[in-house]
Each structure stands twice: as structure tokens, then as C-alpha cells.
Design a protein around this motif. Sequence first.
Motif, mmCIF file in Angstrom:
data_model
loop_
_atom_site.group_PDB
_atom_site.id
_atom_site.type_symbol
_atom_site.label_atom_id
_atom_site.label_comp_id
_atom_site.label_asym_id
_atom_site.label_seq_id
_atom_site.Cartn_x
_atom_site.Cartn_y
_atom_site.Cartn_z
ATOM 1 N N GLU A 1 27.396 25.997 -22.137
ATOM 2 C CA GLU A 1 27.307 25.486 -21.128
ATOM 3 C C GLU A 1 25.614 25.915 -20.917
ATOM 4 O O GLU A 1 25.590 27.306 -21.527
ATOM 5 C CB GLU A 1 28.544 26.480 -20.278
ATOM 6 N N CYS B 1 26.568 21.226 -20.571
ATOM 7 C CA CYS B 1 27.535 21.348 -21.454
ATOM 8 C C CYS B 1 27.379 21.033 -22.815
ATOM 9 O O CYS B 1 27.559 19.424 -22.696
ATOM 10 C CB CYS B 1 29.565 21.898 -21.485
ATOM 11 N N TRP C 1 36.440 20.691 -16.808
ATOM 12 C CA TRP C 1 34.845 22.009 -16.293
ATOM 13 C C TRP C 1 36.449 22.800 -15.615
ATOM 14 O O TRP C 1 37.369 22.580 -14.319
ATOM 15 C CB TRP C 1 34.270 21.373 -15.491
ATOM 16 N N CYS D 1 33.576 24.537 -19.778
ATOM 17 C CA CYS D 1 33.445 23.591 -19.774
ATOM 18 C C CYS D 1 34.333 23.866 -21.202
ATOM 19 O O CYS D 1 34.989 24.317 -22.063
ATOM 20 C CB CYS D 1 32.591 23.249 -20.400
#
Length: 123
Positions: free
Chosen positions: A6, A22, A36, A96
Motif C-alpha cells: 500500500e 495497493c 480495503w 488492502c
Amino acid sequence: QVQLVESGGGLVQAGGSLRLSCAASGRTFSSYTMGWFRQAPGKEREFAAAISRSGSITDYADSVRGRFTISRDNAKNTVYLQMNSLKPEDTAVYYCAATRSVWSQSQHNYDYWGQGTQVTVSS
């Protein structure tokens, strides 16, 4: 396997915007549903948004719906989270994650996780 990294976190004033990215390794990014999640200090990690493999289906937690937008670019192996109208309560580490499940909002179904990026919203 998928490795996720990320970026894009930082400090922003309330009402401001940030865009998280990401980046995923590997050649099978398009076969993963992406999500997320976020974890605020002293709280459990919670779902924020998810996007289907093709990007045609998205869903959001009620707390971010209408302010956050998740998207993906399968050609670039990247998923994004555009965050607008940020509030102090959005302060958290944002992660993520990837899952081979067709669809899930549960963190327990996600197999791969990034290291997280800090988002701090000042009032």
C-alpha cells in the motif's frame, strides 16, 4: 501467492481527500476479489470497501459509503481507494487484501494482506 504494497497514506485535514494505492505482484491479480480494511487505535480491524475481480461490483461499509470509492486497474495490478470528505473518525491504518473467494466482506476470508498505510485526519 500475491504480495501487496500500500501507499498514499498521510496526514490530512478534515474535509480533505487522499488516494490510497495497493500494488500487487504476480500475474493473476484479476482472479482476486480485493478489499480495503482499516484499524483504528484500540479498535478491531473493520471492512471498508471491496471490489470484484472485473471491477464491475463494489460495496462499502455504511460509514464510508458516498465518500470513498474503490477501483482497480487489472492491467497495472493495482487497486485504489479514493477517500473524500475525510473525517477524524477515518483515522486508521488502512490495509488492502486479496481473496480468491467470489465475494466477501469478512476479513477472515482474505488470504493476502499488505503491511498497511497510516491515514490521519486532523480536526
